[in-house]
Write a protein that holds these residues in place. Structure first.
Motif, PDB file in Angstrom:
ATOM      1  N   CYS A  40      11.023   3.763   1.991  1.00 10.14           N
ATOM      2  CA  CYS A  40      11.542   4.655   3.033  1.00 10.14           C
ATOM      3  C   CYS A  40      11.977   3.920   4.296  1.00 10.14           C
ATOM      4  CB  CYS A  40      10.481   5.683   3.418  1.00 10.14           C
ATOM      5  SG  CYS A  40       9.953   6.762   2.066  1.00 10.14           S
ATOM      6  N   TYR A  41      11.237   2.887   4.684  1.00 12.69           N
ATOM      7  CA  TYR A  41      11.436   2.286   6.006  1.00 12.69           C
ATOM      8  C   TYR A  41      11.682   0.791   5.986  1.00 12.69           C
ATOM      9  CZ  TYR A  41       9.694   6.797   7.468  1.00 12.69           C
ATOM     10  OH  TYR A  41       9.529   8.145   7.646  1.00 12.69           O
ATOM     11  N   GLY A  42      11.885   0.201   4.825  1.00 12.18           N
ATOM     12  CA  GLY A  42      12.130  -1.232   4.761  1.00 12.18           C
ATOM     13  C   GLY A  42      10.968  -2.009   5.363  1.00 12.18           C
ATOM     14  N   TYR A  43      11.277  -2.843   6.370  1.00  9.41           N
ATOM     15  CA  TYR A  43      10.248  -3.678   6.995  1.00  9.41           C
ATOM     16  C   TYR A  43       9.630  -3.065   8.251  1.00  9.41           C
ATOM     17  CZ  TYR A  43      11.192  -7.349   3.689  1.00  9.41           C
ATOM     18  OH  TYR A  43      11.290  -8.066   2.521  1.00  9.41           O
ATOM     19  N   GLN A  44       9.932  -1.815   8.548  1.00  5.58           N
ATOM     20  CA  GLN A  44       9.344  -1.149   9.712  1.00  5.58           C
ATOM     21  C   GLN A  44       7.863  -0.890   9.455  1.00  5.58           C
ATOM     22  OE1 GLN A  44      11.373   2.435  11.004  1.00  5.58           O
ATOM     23  NE2 GLN A  44       9.476   3.285  11.818  1.00  5.58           N
ATOM     24  N   ASP A  45       7.021  -1.269  10.413  1.00  2.00           N
ATOM     25  CA  ASP A  45       5.575  -1.067  10.299  1.00  2.00           C
ATOM     26  C   ASP A  45       5.242   0.389  10.614  1.00  2.00           C
ATOM     27  OD1 ASP A  45       2.812  -1.165  10.302  1.00  2.00           O
ATOM     28  OD2 ASP A  45       2.659  -2.569  11.965  1.00  2.00           O
ATOM     29  N   ASN A  46       4.578   1.063   9.684  1.00  2.00           N
ATOM     30  CA  ASN A  46       4.166   2.453   9.876  1.00  2.00           C
ATOM     31  C   ASN A  46       2.653   2.584   9.942  1.00  2.00           C
ATOM     32  OD1 ASN A  46       6.508   4.555   9.679  1.00  2.00           O
ATOM     33  ND2 ASN A  46       7.055   2.860   8.341  1.00  2.00           N
ATOM     34  N   GLY A  47       1.970   1.500  10.253  1.00  4.12           N
ATOM     35  CA  GLY A  47       0.517   1.527  10.335  1.00  4.12           C
ATOM     36  C   GLY A  47      -0.098   1.434   8.959  1.00  4.12           C
ATOM     37  N   ASN A  48      -1.356   1.883   8.853  1.00  3.37           N
ATOM     38  CA  ASN A  48      -2.013   1.772   7.555  1.00  3.37           C
ATOM     39  C   ASN A  48      -2.546   3.104   7.017  1.00  3.37           C
ATOM     40  OD1 ASN A  48      -4.298   2.088   9.117  1.00  3.37           O
ATOM     41  ND2 ASN A  48      -4.870  -0.056   9.024  1.00  3.37           N
ATOM     42  N   ALA A  53       4.468   8.099  -2.705  1.00  4.04           N
ATOM     43  CA  ALA A  53       4.574   9.351  -3.461  1.00  4.04           C
ATOM     44  C   ALA A  53       4.919   9.061  -4.914  1.00  4.04           C
ATOM     45  CB  ALA A  53       5.638  10.245  -2.845  1.00  4.04           C
ATOM     46  N   SER A  54       4.268   9.772  -5.811  1.00  6.20           N
ATOM     47  CA  SER A  54       4.606   9.682  -7.234  1.00  6.20           C
ATOM     48  C   SER A  54       5.870  10.506  -7.486  1.00  6.20           C
ATOM     49  CB  SER A  54       3.455  10.227  -8.075  1.00  6.20           C
ATOM     50  OG  SER A  54       3.317  11.622  -7.847  1.00  6.20           O
ATOM     51  N   ASP A  55       6.361  10.437  -8.721  1.00  2.00           N
ATOM     52  CA  ASP A  55       7.552  11.226  -9.083  1.00  2.00           C
ATOM     53  C   ASP A  55       7.363  12.702  -8.751  1.00  2.00           C
ATOM     54  OD1 ASP A  55       9.101   9.109 -10.079  1.00  2.00           O
ATOM     55  OD2 ASP A  55       8.245   9.290 -12.087  1.00  2.00           O
ATOM     56  N   GLU A  56       6.136  13.189  -8.877  1.00  2.00           N
ATOM     57  CA  GLU A  56       5.825  14.592  -8.612  1.00  2.00           C
ATOM     58  C   GLU A  56       6.176  15.013  -7.187  1.00  2.00           C
ATOM     59  OE1 GLU A  56       1.799  17.337  -8.703  1.00  2.00           O
ATOM     60  OE2 GLU A  56       1.916  15.590  -9.998  1.00  2.00           O
ATOM     61  N   LEU A  57       6.034  14.094  -6.223  1.00  2.00           N
ATOM     62  CA  LEU A  57       6.296  14.404  -4.816  1.00  2.00           C
ATOM     63  C   LEU A  57       7.555  13.755  -4.257  1.00  2.00           C
ATOM     64  CD1 LEU A  57       2.677  13.931  -3.405  1.00  2.00           C
ATOM     65  CD2 LEU A  57       3.799  16.060  -4.012  1.00  2.00           C
ATOM     66  N   GLY A  61      13.510  10.809  -2.662  1.00  2.00           N
ATOM     67  CA  GLY A  61      13.364  10.262  -1.312  1.00  2.00           C
ATOM     68  C   GLY A  61      13.149  11.305  -0.236  1.00  2.00           C
ATOM     69  N   ALA A  62      13.237  12.585  -0.579  1.00  2.00           N
ATOM     70  CA  ALA A  62      13.038  13.633   0.422  1.00  2.00           C
ATOM     71  C   ALA A  62      11.606  13.614   0.979  1.00  2.00           C
ATOM     72  CB  ALA A  62      13.350  15.006  -0.158  1.00  2.00           C
ATOM     73  N   ALA A  63      10.676  13.003   0.263  1.00  2.00           N
ATOM     74  CA  ALA A  63       9.286  12.929   0.718  1.00  2.00           C
ATOM     75  C   ALA A  63       9.103  11.938   1.861  1.00  2.00           C
ATOM     76  CB  ALA A  63       8.370  12.541  -0.444  1.00  2.00           C
ATOM     77  N   ILE A  91       3.958   9.653   4.086  1.00  3.68           N
ATOM     78  CA  ILE A  91       4.624   9.063   2.929  1.00  3.68           C
ATOM     79  C   ILE A  91       5.668   8.058   3.428  1.00  3.68           C
ATOM     80  CG2 ILE A  91       6.078   9.470   0.902  1.00  3.68           C
ATOM     81  CD1 ILE A  91       3.232  10.615   0.602  1.00  3.68           C
ATOM     82  N   VAL A  92       5.510   6.801   3.015  1.00  6.13           N
ATOM     83  CA  VAL A  92       6.441   5.745   3.416  1.00  6.13           C
ATOM     84  C   VAL A  92       7.024   4.998   2.230  1.00  6.13           C
ATOM     85  CG1 VAL A  92       5.277   5.409   5.639  1.00  6.13           C
ATOM     86  CG2 VAL A  92       4.657   3.957   3.683  1.00  6.13           C
ATOM     87  N   ASP A  93       6.539   5.306   1.036  1.00  4.20           N
ATOM     88  CA  ASP A  93       6.961   4.508  -0.113  1.00  4.20           C
ATOM     89  C   ASP A  93       6.999   5.356  -1.372  1.00  4.20           C
ATOM     90  OD1 ASP A  93       7.828   2.186  -1.334  1.00  4.20           O
ATOM     91  OD2 ASP A  93       6.056   1.008  -0.831  1.00  4.20           O
TER      92      ASP A  93
END
Length: 128
Positions: A40-48, A53-57, A61-63, A91-93
């Motif tokens: 979702c964000y490449g190399y942007q740090d979003n904390g920990n 998200a699995s395929d279900e969510l 990429g809308a997640a 969700i970041v990945d």
């Protein structure tokens, strides 16, 4: 005044029950750092306090950027006894096909809801 208070209390209980009733069930696993790059964000740090998200969510990429409250409801294996807690994650990945959980939490996020030794736990999750 007494009647108004009772009405407010009943309304609060209905709202609380509605949010519990709308929780989806699944499983959570965890992955370890480094957490970048992410889908979702490449190399942007979003904390920990993040998750993949699995395929279900994922929803093509809308997640990305959505947040979920995730609450452990029990261990998936009988050998691990632990208390269960809840947390909120972003969700970041994307967790690729074959992902072992509905939500793949960062190690830090998983450790706030369950013992890392569990590896995989049953969860309830709600979109925030």
């Amino acid at each position: 005044m007494g009647m108004e208070l009772r009405v407010l209390m009943v309304m609060a209980m209905v709202v609380a029950l509605t949010s519990v009733a709308s929780a989806a069930s699944g499983t959570a696993t965890y992955y370890t750092a480094p957490y970048v790059p992410s889908a979702c964000y490449g190399y942007q740090d979003n904390g920990n306090m993040i998750a993949a998200a699995s395929d279900e969510l994922w929803n093509n990429g809308a997640a990305c950027g959505t947040s979920y409250t995730v609450t452990c409801t029990g261990a998936t294996n009988q050998g691990v006894q632990q208390p269960c807690y809840g947390t909120t994650v972003k969700i970041v990945d994307y967790c690729p096909s074959g992902c072992q959980g509905t939500i793949d939490l960062s190690q830090e996020a998983f450790s706030t809801i369950a013992d890392l030794n569990a590896g995989k736990v049953y969860i309830d999750y709600n979109l925030v």
